[in-house]
Design an enzyme around this catalytic site. Structure first.
Site, PDB file in Angstrom:
ATOM      1  N   GLU A 185      -7.549  -1.528   2.244  1.00  0.00           N
ATOM      2  CA  GLU A 185      -6.242  -2.082   2.585  1.00  0.00           C
ATOM      3  C   GLU A 185      -6.124  -3.416   1.863  1.00  0.00           C
ATOM      4  O   GLU A 185      -6.692  -4.414   2.280  1.00  0.00           O
ATOM      5  CB  GLU A 185      -6.113  -2.264   4.107  1.00  0.00           C
ATOM      6  CG  GLU A 185      -6.317  -0.996   4.909  1.00  0.00           C
ATOM      7  CD  GLU A 185      -5.309   0.091   4.590  1.00  0.00           C
ATOM      8  OE1 GLU A 185      -4.299  -0.195   3.901  1.00  0.00           O
ATOM      9  OE2 GLU A 185      -5.520   1.236   5.020  1.00  0.00           O
TER      10      GLU A 185
ATOM     11  N   CYS B 294      -0.557  -9.776   4.743  1.00  0.00           N
ATOM     12  CA  CYS B 294      -0.691  -8.915   3.562  1.00  0.00           C
ATOM     13  C   CYS B 294       0.584  -8.139   3.262  1.00  0.00           C
ATOM     14  O   CYS B 294       0.804  -7.740   2.120  1.00  0.00           O
ATOM     15  CB  CYS B 294      -1.871  -7.959   3.726  1.00  0.00           C
ATOM     16  SG  CYS B 294      -1.746  -6.850   5.143  1.00  0.00           S
TER      17      CYS B 294
END
Length: 470
Positions: free
Chosen positions: A215, A249
């Site tokens: 990720e 993010c």
């Protein structure tokens, strides 16, 4: 301080030995571990939030509650509600040719899952994958970030109180420990962090042929379409950008908007930030940048862009304050692709504005750049929304909002290409951390023997018939 490699290997071996004794835990055992997580979160809510705030210098409790505790508890409760059903074998009929045999997919725990946690959301990005690993029947080894030392130490201490060391174990330490951790022969390794570090993690895992879920991040665009509710779009983009001071993010990294509305965006943004953070300089509801290093990096990105011709539009009534690592929200116009701020993931409260003349131009801009972790589209025309979705690639999308696709248990979360690989959350996470073992069960009475040697005329007639039928 570094943890000896031998200690890491010993912890992994302890987890492996326990898994070997109970390789497929029944639902009560899995539910017990999930309930332990739920109890820990409820009992340690305030101590965890205080530790996270201490690591940041200032992290609003409200944001920790909304963005870490709520999704963590929600993921535990969803797993408790749905997990028993996910465990059931999935039965299906084979092709007509193979009847009366039966097919079944049996979810099987992989074993020991390694989880590497980043600093920006240290609670949720530990709990989220841990929930999925535990509901799938695995044991887990978690490496916390060295950049959140207070929380990491507290989390390790509390996990040790609520779990046996052969169920879940937590590792703290520096980059050397992280490198050794990613080199361990896990049954699956999940890493959340930067693309640059992701390369090293994947390389280390490859030595053991360890499957990985990465990720990562990248430059997630927000597109304001011609039919967007403009003020709402600005407000939701700024919400997604400014929670945790942009250290997210999936935060919007830049905005594509109609050229004629650039000045309007800046005006609406100024009003919106004043409303969200009155008296910003004294606000306790706006997060600090995590470290001096990250603060200096963000100042450098902005100042280099200005030196190359960009213009800064300050939002709110605060100024830069390095002593508190306070970086107020700032828009940047007149940016170019050659600037570092348009090449590197920003991960802070700086938001470049990129004008377009047509939606085709905006879509082409996104498509010409590496696939982002998230894409945000603000538009009311359904046909145009479908067109943009069809012509762009992103790990996940929110339409007419930001961030909230990550909180949907029914949607997997993950990147694509440079923004990551694989996904988890909910049933998708259960499957990521399970081997869906395919089993073909032949019936006692069957015709398989008719297709064995010696191959004569009857065999050829049967094969030709099968080929014709497909």
């Amino acid at each position: 301080m570094s943890l000896p490699d031998a200690s890491l290997a010993e912890r992994l071996q302890q987890l492996r030995a326990a898994h070997a004794k109970d390789p497929t835990p029944e639902w009560p055992a899995r539910a017990k571990r999930l309930h332990a997580l739920e109890t820990m979160l409820n009992e340690q809510r305030h101590t965890f939030a205080a530790a996270i705030s201490a690591d940041f210098g200032q992290r609003p409790t409200e944001e920790t509650d909304l963005l870490e505790f709520f999704p963590s508890l929600s993921s535990v409760r969803h797993a408790l509600k749905k997990g028993r059903g996910w465990m059931r074998p999935q039965r299906s009929l084979p092709g007509l040719t193979f009847l009366p045999a039966r097919n079944v997919l049996i979810p099987q725990p992989l074993g020991v899952i390694g989880i590497i946690v980043p600093w920006n959301y240290p609670l949720y990005l530990a709990i989220g994958p841990l929930v999925d690993a535990l509901v799938a029947g695995n044991r887990a080894m978690v490496k916390m970030s060295e950049f959140t030392p207070s929380f990491s130490a507290l989390f390790a201490e509390q996990i040790a109180k609520y779990f046996q060391p052969n169920e879940v174990t937590v590792v703290t330490g520096d980059a050397e420990v992280a490198q050794a951790f990613s080199s361990l022969p896990f049954d699956h390794l999940l890493f959340t962090g930067s693309t640059a570090v992701g390369h090293h993690v994947m390389r280390a895992a490859a030595a053991n042929l360890t499957p990985v879920t990465l990720e990562l991040g990248g430059k997630s665009p927000a597109i304001i379409g011609p039919g967007a509710r403009f003020d709402n779009a600005v407000e939701r983009i700024l919400f997604g950008k400014l929670v945790n001071a942009g250290q997210t993010c999936i935060a919007p990294d830049y905005v594509l908007l109609p050229r004629a509305r650039m000045a309007e965006f800046i005006d609406v943004a100024k009003r919106t930030v004043t409303k969200m953070y009155p008296q910003l300089a004294q606000s306790k509801q706006y997060a600090s940048v995590i470290s001096d290093r990250q603060y200096a990096r963000l100042i450098g990105l902005r100042d280099k862009a200005v030196a190359a011709g960009a213009k800064v539009h300050l939002l709110g009534d605060a100024a830069d304050d390095a002593s508190r690592r306070l970086l107020p929200p700032q828009l940047l116009s007149d940016v170019g692709d050659s600037m570092d701020i348009m090449r590197d993931e920003i991960f802070g409260p700086l938001l470049p504005l990129v004008p377009y003349d047509t939606m085709d131009e905006a879509v082409a801009y996104v498509a010409a750049h590496p696939h982002p972790l998230a894409l945000y589209l603000f538009e009311e025309d359904g046909a145009l929304i479908d067109s943009v979705l069809a012509r762009t690639v992103a790990g996940g999308v929110s339409v007419n909002d930001t961030l909230y696709h990550i909180a949907q248990h029914g949607l997997p979360f993950g990147g694509v290409g440079p923004s990551g690989m694989g996904g988890y959350h909910g049933e998708a996470g259960f499957r990521t951390f399970s081997h869906m073992k395919p089993v073909f069960r032949q019936a006692r009475l069957n015709g398989a023997g008719m297709l064995g040697p010696p191959y004569g005329a009857f065999f050829h007639r049967m094969v030709n018939m099968l080929i014709k039928r497909g």
